[in-house]
Design an enzyme around this catalytic site. Structure first.
Site, PDB file in Angstrom:
ATOM      1  N   GLY A   1       0.681  -1.306  -0.009  1.00 30.14           N
ATOM      2  CA  GLY A   1       0.693  -0.073   0.079  1.00 30.14           C
ATOM      3  C   GLY A   1       1.076   1.181   0.544  1.00 30.14           C
ATOM      4  O   GLY A   1       0.666   2.600   0.444  1.00 30.14           O
TER       5      GLY A   1
ATOM      6  N   GLY B   1       2.527   2.526  -2.496  1.00 30.97           N
ATOM      7  CA  GLY B   1       2.358   3.261  -3.609  1.00 30.97           C
ATOM      8  C   GLY B   1       3.086   2.759  -5.210  1.00 30.97           C
ATOM      9  O   GLY B   1       3.612   3.820  -6.099  1.00 30.97           O
ATOM     10  N   LYS B   2       3.491   1.308  -4.848  1.00 33.90           N
ATOM     11  CA  LYS B   2       4.394   0.901  -6.122  1.00 33.90           C
ATOM     12  C   LYS B   2       4.062   0.287  -7.151  1.00 33.90           C
ATOM     13  O   LYS B   2       4.335   0.933  -7.988  1.00 33.90           O
ATOM     14  CB  LYS B   2       5.254  -0.853  -5.468  1.00 33.90           C
ATOM     15  N   SER B   3       2.692  -0.038  -7.419  1.00 38.65           N
ATOM     16  CA  SER B   3       1.849   0.055  -8.290  1.00 38.65           C
ATOM     17  C   SER B   3       0.961   0.969  -8.636  1.00 38.65           C
ATOM     18  O   SER B   3       1.054   1.493  -9.683  1.00 38.65           O
ATOM     19  CB  SER B   3       0.316  -0.863  -7.884  1.00 38.65           C
TER      20      SER B   3
ATOM     21  N   GLU C   1       5.121  -8.183  -9.172  1.00 45.22           N
ATOM     22  CA  GLU C   1       4.759  -8.755  -7.962  1.00 45.22           C
ATOM     23  C   GLU C   1       4.374 -10.259  -9.741  1.00 45.22           C
ATOM     24  O   GLU C   1       3.423 -11.151  -8.824  1.00 45.22           O
ATOM     25  CB  GLU C   1       3.081  -8.641  -7.555  1.00 45.22           C
TER      26      GLU C   1
END
Ligand SMILES: Nc1ncnc2c1ncn2[C@@H]1O[C@H](COP(=O)(O)OP(=O)(O)OP(=O)(O)O)[C@@H](O)[C@H]1O
Ligand SMILES: Nc1ncnc2c1ncn2[C@@H]1O[C@H](COP(=O)(O)OP(=O)(O)OP(=O)(O)O)[C@@H](O)[C@H]1O
Ligand SMILES: [Mg+2]
Ligand SMILES: [Mg+2]
Lengths: 365, 252, 236, 322, 287
Positions: free
Chosen positions: C40, C42-44, C162
């Protein structure tokens, strides 16, 4: 007061499948009123138009709107029999007079007849009954009948059957097509395999166009004569094209009817609306005439409905179809013509039945 | 040894020609964590789905407390006490976390067909739901809508919902997938606690977790049972290394 | 060496919630870069902003020297970027074979380094499932398909979110092998993964994102130097 | 009332029923408008039952008008032709019989889902449409008449005269109110909890041990018998039933109203019916080509309103989007 | 029924079925494959027929009318998708119902405004106006056979395009997950516009070629709409092959029911659909 407008509610389909009929009827109606200078016995005429969309479920509501809300003196409508039944239900016992300019359901001036309901058109029975005898006289002994499976169609077949059997003919098969299906191939194939002396059908409007074209395209026309209730070729011959030639029908009117009143009427209509008149215009026109003559006879008094009705019952209407007056049950007693399509026109071959009166079964008036 | 609760006998599940489960025999014992590992597509999820009644078995028997339950309808498995969590998060996103657990608890407590009693009036259900949330450490999130909590918390919620149904057997499908290190640790300690009370079947690719948690391990390959043994024996089994673990360390 | 991608000051919001607070970094041609961070953080979202899936409110994305910040997603992809999203993005009504066929295309220079057969060589498991629908596959199989599909677009920049989630250890290793292979063929790669040890080994550059900000950027050596801080940020 | 879920709903409901109670005083004697309002209220009951089914339970049907029509037909067929029957007794009969039919139909249609359910409900409705349209004994395309309206005495007390438009109006208003309260209560009940759950994620609900079929069936029967009740009122209002009450465009129009109002909000059904019928009425009186403007308006509304009128009111009153 | 009659009826059934498929083909594409619920499909059929009427009377050439009307339909399709449908992809499917009901109103009003309400018709083009003799009494119109041929052509083209080409795969993928297709570098919105326009075009095509053998009346579109849905659903959503076979089944069933079981013929296709869905709740060929 005496200069208040006479209120005429118009309940016709202006959208959907029957919209064309609604339009013609309205045109005829307005023509008749216009002939009076839009003024009857010193009173102007006000039209209140409502679209029934040919939906029976909406009929009571709209009728109530005209009768209760607008306090219309007359309600003209409808085209569709289902709507008529809903209307009659709501106008029953009310202080307006309903004039049916088309819907032919026998019951409207039969089992459900009402003192304040008149019809300027016909009963289904009237339009088909004379054809039975005519068909037999033409030499057809075995006939297949066919129609949409709904009131008007079934009543027409029954009336035809009644007189045809009485004359000595035999209906060897009755085919009922689900309404409003217009895929006729399989029925036509069936007819071809039975190979009767003739075929009697009831279809109207778009279905009539499609049927007559298909009948021709299957190559049946030259081999098995096509008879019908007049609606088969009424207002549809242009769309049917050459396929309609030679089709024989009975009806209380024909475009080419050779009487002066009809000529005048058609001429005026054409100048007014830029297109030829049809049966529905005639019926609307007669509804207009009925109002005009009745209100004139009561010197413009429309509040005493009983008196008005009494006048209406005695009137003779000088219709483009020939003069007629009303039966006890308020349906026209009128002449039915045998017609044949020649060059895209319904021409009168002869009179099939003079002054035919509907039996008005079940009417207690 | 504790007693066997759930077992599969000659269990088969075919997808068309594919034998996702092929004559599988396996027993699960009470108060044990039994993990199932195997390559992708080995049929692990299929096994769980069949054991919990989501898929009907092609053939074979599932025994629960020694009684065959294969014929039961999908929803009846849960009522018997077989609870399951999903590989892909499968929760009621628009409801709060508490409500999610309430839905789970209500099934057991009843009143499902009560049209007129206000749902919030049923204290017993709410209590069970709160307890389940507390067990997984989600108490603080009780009134947050499930969409709004983080992925890891959704996974925790997933488990809390199963707990709220008061299961005897817990079937967990990759509960740690997609979770960060810390969240994984939370789940691991939770599972450690839970296995004191429940029979847990765990499918997981996170080997550290599996090795740490398992009392027994089963390796599946191509729908077939390869071996069932303790962690140490499995870890060193060359067959397993070939089929699943690979024989060197992951870092290369 | 030239920068293939430069990201300047990305600010991204989902509705009201402000997720990225000025993310900036750049990637050199042929470089393999990892993005790390807890759940959560903020990588994606960073990846989605680069690709225009979650368009940033401000900031810019420069790709091969061209500002692509305002381009629609599909046009960016046409400039030879490939993306393997979280959740895999399977089509329920396409078979495995069709997944691969529909994605396959030459890159903008007209080269096709990856072919259908090559992908199946890398993931033999898929060969057995060719006629199955994408969503019928097991979790791991779906992941393989998603990667294979991305490779068939013959990208210059490969973005993996991922990509090894839910894969068995053995397959995971294979995937890392493939990524190494891709790397060797000169393709730049951005990897989001929780497997820090491997990333450390594989990537030349590491980016750490905490609460929508880049808290660390550097090569593997400086990663080791800041070991404590990193481990703390990742809660390892 | 604690069953109201947000501010806009509260304001709307209080306002609506307050105005509804007093409006006949202002329409003194104008039977048309009283009738018109009764008609719309009846429609609102019908739309509300559909809204519950589609918006709350997630069961989309294009055959709901079947029960609307059945309600009318059941009464017309059962009631002796020339004798006034008791309204309440027949309310019970109509709902019981239609509920039973809904149970049978539900057993069939609930086996399918999504678009397939839409189509199978449509198919069954069309079949019942043709059953009545082709039948001789039930009046065919022309329908049946109700000759004598029921009387409404309870234990000898008679305070409603159905022949009187105003009395009938209040009966409709009361019915709408009861329906609304009924739906709100079951939505908030334990049963409602399961319904919410299985609408959002039926698979998960099954996995939690719910036999979702049972719940859907109950919801279906409830909504259907209320639709039948609305049809029964319709038959009473004008004393007339017709197969076209069952035709698919009635179902479709009701769906349009529910959508316009805001799907799943229940009170949106009231807004939807009034807005749609109101627009229809006004535009129709403006032009013969009313369809054109009606169509354009509907399109404009879909494009601008995300959650129907109810959603719009909700944002107006500062509520969060749910 | 003797054999020759039986066979002629079979021909009727097949021919009707093929026509049904043609009318439903656009719906299969837009609804079955793309997942857009376009209730105005029937209206486009109607508009196609009226356009054909208009341009045939204007230019005296059916072929020219065919080309002009087809192009207009394509443009209408593009406009509807670009300006209206495009806003609804992210919304509930039911919003599409609302929108397309609005479109039905508009099309109906337009039709009535432009062409009036009387039944209209045009003649079968000269070249195809002959008949073929089947039995001593029955002849079969060449034009109907021509339509059947056209239907077969459309069916084959669609089947091939949707199932075998990359384009078809992209379209199907777009129904499943629009965003993901875009992630693969495909301009999905343009693709959807094109496909939607083709769907509208196919509906109009059916109207155009039917114009000489049906009567043009207001509301003709709504009548065909339900039959189309029946066909698409019996076949199984998204399956061209399914829709094709379903259309034949419906055509043949309807034909035989109307002569053999006239009592229930009005319900026959609905009964058929209900039965099929009970046995196969996902239609015959759900992928
Ligand atoms: N609905 C289905 N239809 C057809 N084949 C299926 C279906 N579901 C699963 N399979 C196939 O069955 C096999 C086993 O799948 P399963 O999901 O059980 O694997 P798994 O062991 O859980 O793998 P993973 O570790 O990747 O999740 C796979 O090859 C898969 O493609
Ligand atoms: N569509 C969305 N709408 C609103 N908030 C979102 C959305 N997607 C993500 N978020 C929020 O944005 C924040 C960052 O999400 P993001 O997916 O980028 O995290 P991440 O670093 O990739 O985490 P993970 O490791 O769990 O995948 C999270 O708090 C998440 O809840
Ligand atoms: Mg799995
Ligand atoms: Mg992420």
């Amino acid at each position: 007061a005496d200069s208040d407008p006479i209120k005429v509610g118009v309940m016709l389909p202006f959208s959907g499948v029957y919209a064309g009929l609604g339009e013609s009827t309205r045109n005829g109606l307005k023509q008749a009123i216009k002939e009076q200078g839009n003024n009857i016995a010193g009173r102007p005429v006000e039209f209140i138009e409502m679209d029934t969309e040919a939906k029976p479920a909406r009929a009571p509501e709209i009728t109530s709107s005209l009768v209760d809300n607008q306090q219309a003196d007359f309600v003209i409508g409808p085209v569709h029999s289902g709507v008529a039944m809903g209307m009659i239900k709501s106008i029953k016992g009310k202080d307006s007079i309903m004039i049916i300019p088309n819907a032919g359901a026998n019951a409207a001036t039969g089992a459900f007849c009402q003192p304040n309901v008149f019809r300027t058109s016909f009963s289904s029975w009237q339009t088909a009954f004379p054809m039975g005898k005519e068909a037999y006289d033409m030499g057809y002994k075995k006939i297949v009948t066919m129609s949409w499976n709904y009131g008007f169609g079934k009543e027409s077949l029954e009336a035809f059957n009644e007189s045809f059997t009485k004359a000595g003919g035999e209906v060897i098969k009755e085919m009922l097509v689900p309404f409003p299906k217009t895929e006729f191939q399989s029925y036509l194939t069936e007819i071809a395999s039975i190979n009767p002396d003739a075929v009697f059908v009831f279809f109207a409007g778009g279905g009539a166009v499609k049927f007559v074209k298909d009948y021709d395209a299957m190559g049946l026309k030259g081999k098995i004569p096509l008879l019908g209730s007049g609606f088969l070729t009424e207002g549809t011959t242009t769309a049917q094209g050459p396929a309609a030639e030679e089709v024989i029908t009975t009806l209380h009117y024909a475009d080419a009817l050779d009487i002066p009143k009809n000529k005048h009427f058609r001429q005026d209509y054409e100048t007014l609306y830029g297109k030829p008149a049809d049966l529905f215009a005639v019926q609307g026109y007669d509804a207009g005439q009925l109002i005009a003559q009745a209100v004139t006879a009561t010197q413009g008094n429309t509040s005493d409905k009983a008196a008005l009705i009494e006048q209406m019952e005695q009137l003779e209407i000088d219709s483009p179809r020939g003069a007629f007056h009303f039966s006890k049950s308020h349906n026209p007693i009128q002449t039915i013509y045998l017609r044949k399509v020649v060059d895209g026109q319904n021409t009168v071959v002869k009179v099939a039945h003079e002054n035919l009166e509907d039996p008005a079964r079940g009417c207690r008036l | 040894m504790s007693q066997t609760i759930l077992e599969a006998e000659n269990l088969c599940k075919f997808w068309g020609g594919l034998k996702a489960l092929n004559e599988l025999n396996i027993q699960f014992k009470d108060k044990q964590l039994h993990s199932i590992v195997g390559p992708n597509g080995a049929g692990k999820s299929t096994l769980l789905n069949t054991l919990c009644g989501a898929y009907p078995a092609t053939s074979g028997v599932i025994l629960y407390h020694g009684k065959p339950i294969t014929h039961l309808k999908g929803y009846e498995f849960c009522r018997e006490g077989i609870g399951r969590s999903f590989q892909k998060t499968n929760i009621f996103h628009n409801a709060t976390c508490l409500e999610n657990c309430c839905i789970a608890a209500q099934q057991r407590i009843g009143g499902n067909f009560n049209l007129f009693r206000k749902r919030s009036k049923n204290r017993q259900i709410t209590e069970i739901a709160r307890k389940a949330l507390q067990q997984v450490g989600l108490t603080a999130r009780a009134d947050t809508r499930a969409t709004e909590v983080s992925y890891g918390e959704q996974r925790q919620l997933e488990i809390a919902m199963v707990l709220a149904t008061a299961p005897k057997v817990l079937l967990l499908d990759e509960p740690m997938a997609g979770m960060g290190h810390e969240e994984s640790q939370t789940i691991i300690s939770l599972l450690k606690e839970l296995k004191q009370q429940y029979c847990i079947v765990l499918v997981e690719h996170d080997m550290d977790a599996v090795f740490e948690l398992s009392d027994l391990m089963t390796v599946m390959v191509d729908g077939q049972h390869l071996i069932t043994d303790t962690v140490d024996n499995i870890r060193n089994n060359p067959l397993v290394q070939d089929a699943y673990l690979g024989n060197d360390d992951e870092v290369f | 060496m030239q920068n293939i991608l430069e990201v300047h000051g990305l600010q991204t919001l989902y509705g009201e919630s402000h997720i990225l607070h000025g993310v900036s970094f750049d990637i050199k041609s042929g470089e393999t870069v990892s993005i790390m961070g807890r759940n959560g953080m903020g990588k994606s979202t960073t990846l989605k902003s680069i690709l225009g899936i979650a368009p940033p409110r401000s900031g810019s994305v420069i790709y091969k020297g061209e500002d692509i910040t305002r381009l629609p997603t599909w046009k960016r992809m046409r400039r030879d970027i490939a993306y393997v999203p979280e959740g895999r993005g399977m089509f329920h009504n396409l078979t495995v074979k069709e997944h691969l066929q529909m994605a396959a295309r030459k890159n903008s220079r007209g080269e096709a380094n990856w072919t259908y057969d090559q992908v199946l060589d890398v993931f033999p498991r898929l060969t057995e499932r060719l006629v199955n629908k994408g969503t019928q596959l097991s979790g791991g199989e779906q992941q393989m398909l998603a990667i294979g599909r991305a490779l068939l677009t013959n990208p210059d920049l490969l973005i993996l979110d991922e990509a090894t989630e839910g894969l068995a250890p053995l397959i995971r290793k294979e995937i890392w092998q493939v990524i190494r292979q891709i790397k060797d063929s000169g393709v730049s790669t951005v990897i989001v993964d929780k497997n820090i040890k491997v990333l450390n080994e594989l990537c030349e550059k590491h980016i750490l994102i905490v609460k929508g900000k880049v808290m660390f950027q550097g090569d593997s050596r400086s990663l080791d130097d800041n070991k404590e801080f990193i481990e703390q940020s990742l809660a390892v | 009332m604690s069953i109201l879920s947000n501010k806009s709903e509260k304001i709307f409901i209080y306002l609506f029923f307050a105005i509804g109670l007093f409006i006949p005083l202002f329409l003194e004697g104008n039977t048309f408008f009283i009738n018109k309002f009764s008609t719309i209220i009846i429609l609102a009951i019908f739309v509300m039952s559909l809204d519950y089914l589609v918006g709350r339970t997630g069961l989309i049907t294009l055959g709901h008008a079947m029960f609307y029509g059945l309600g009318g037909y059941i009464f017309t067929i059962l009631a002796p032709e020339y004798e006034a029957v008791n309204f309440w007794v027949y309310t019970f009969y109509v709902m019981l019989i239609s509920g039973f039919i809904a149970l049978i139909v539900g057993l069939i249609v609930l086996r399918t889902s999504g678009i397939y359910m839409i189509m199978i409900t449509l198919a069954l409705a069309q079949m019942s449409f043709y059953f009545f349209a082709d039948s001789i004994e039930y009046g065919g395309q022309d329908g049946l008449f109700v000759y004598i309206k029921p009387e409404t005495s309870i234990f000898g007390l008679n305070f409603l005269d159905l022949e009187n438009e105003t009395h009938f109006y209040y009966l409709c208003l009361l019915s709408l109110f009861n329906c609304f309260v009924f739906f709100k209560i079951i939505m908030n009940s334990s049963f409602g909890r399961v319904i919410d759950a299985l609408k959002e994620n039926p698979d998960r609900a099954t996995a939690l041990g719910y036999n979702i079929f049972h719940f859907r069936l109950i919801a279906y029967v409830l909504a259907s018998s209320l639709a039948a009740y609305a049809g029964y009122l319709f038959a009473l209002q004008f004393g007339f039933v017709n197969p076209s009450m069952m035709s698919w465009d009635v179902s479709a129009t009701a769906l349009v109203m529910a959508l316009l109002g805001g799907l799943g909000t229940i009170y949106g059904a009231i807004i939807g019916s009034f807005v749609y019928e109101g627009l229809h009425y006004f535009i129709e009186h403006l032009t013969e080509y009313w369809m054109f403007f009606m169509g354009a308006l509907i399109i404009a509304l879909v494009l601008t309103l995300k959650n129907g009128m109810a959603g719009f009111l909700n944002t107006l009153s500062g509520g969060k989007r749910s | 029924m003797d054999t020759s009659l039986f066979l002629v009826q079979l021909l009727n059934g097949v021919q009707y079925g093929l026509l049904l498929f043609l009318i439903a083909s656009g719906l299969t594409l837009v609804f079955g494959v793309m997942g857009i619920l376009n209730l105005a499909h029937g209206s486009m059929y109607m508009i196609g027929a009226y356009l054909a009427y208009y341009f045939t009377t204007l230019t005296d050439s059916f072929l020219l009318a065919f080309i002009i009307s087809g192009s207009i339909a394509l443009v209408i399709g593009i406009i509807i998708e670009r300006f209206l449908i495009i806003h609804l992809y992210k919304r509930d499917h039911l919003d599409q119902v609302l929108l397309t009901v609005g479109l039905i109103f508009i099309f109906n009003a337009t039709q009535s405004f432009v062409w009036g309400n009387d039944p209209l018709g045009i003649e079968v083009p000269e070249l195809l106006s002959g008949s073929i003799r089947l039995t001593d009494i029955v002849e079969y119109p060449v034009y109907r056979l021509f339509i059947s041929l056209l239907c077969l052509l459309v069916a084959a083209t669609m089947y091939f395009t949707i199932n075998k080409t990359r384009l078809g795969m992209m379209i199907r993928a777009g129904e499943s997950d629009r965003a993901m297709v875009e992630n693969l570098g495909v301009d999905i919105s343009k693709l959807f516009t094109i496909v939607f326009a083709i769907g509208v075009f196919l509906a109009s095509l059916a109207g155009i070629v039917s114009a000489p053998i049906v009567s043009l009346v207001p509301g003709m579109g709504e009548h065909v709409l339900i039959s189309c849905f029946v066909v698409v659903v019996i076949g199984g959503l998204g399956s061209i092959k399914g829709a094709f076979i379903a259309a034949l089944i419906v055509g043949i069933a309807d034909t035989y029911a109307s002569v053999l079981l006239p009592q229930i013929s009005s319900m026959s296709i609905y009964l058929l659909m209900a039965l099929i869905l009970l046995v196969k709740p996902q239609g015959l060929f759900k992928n």
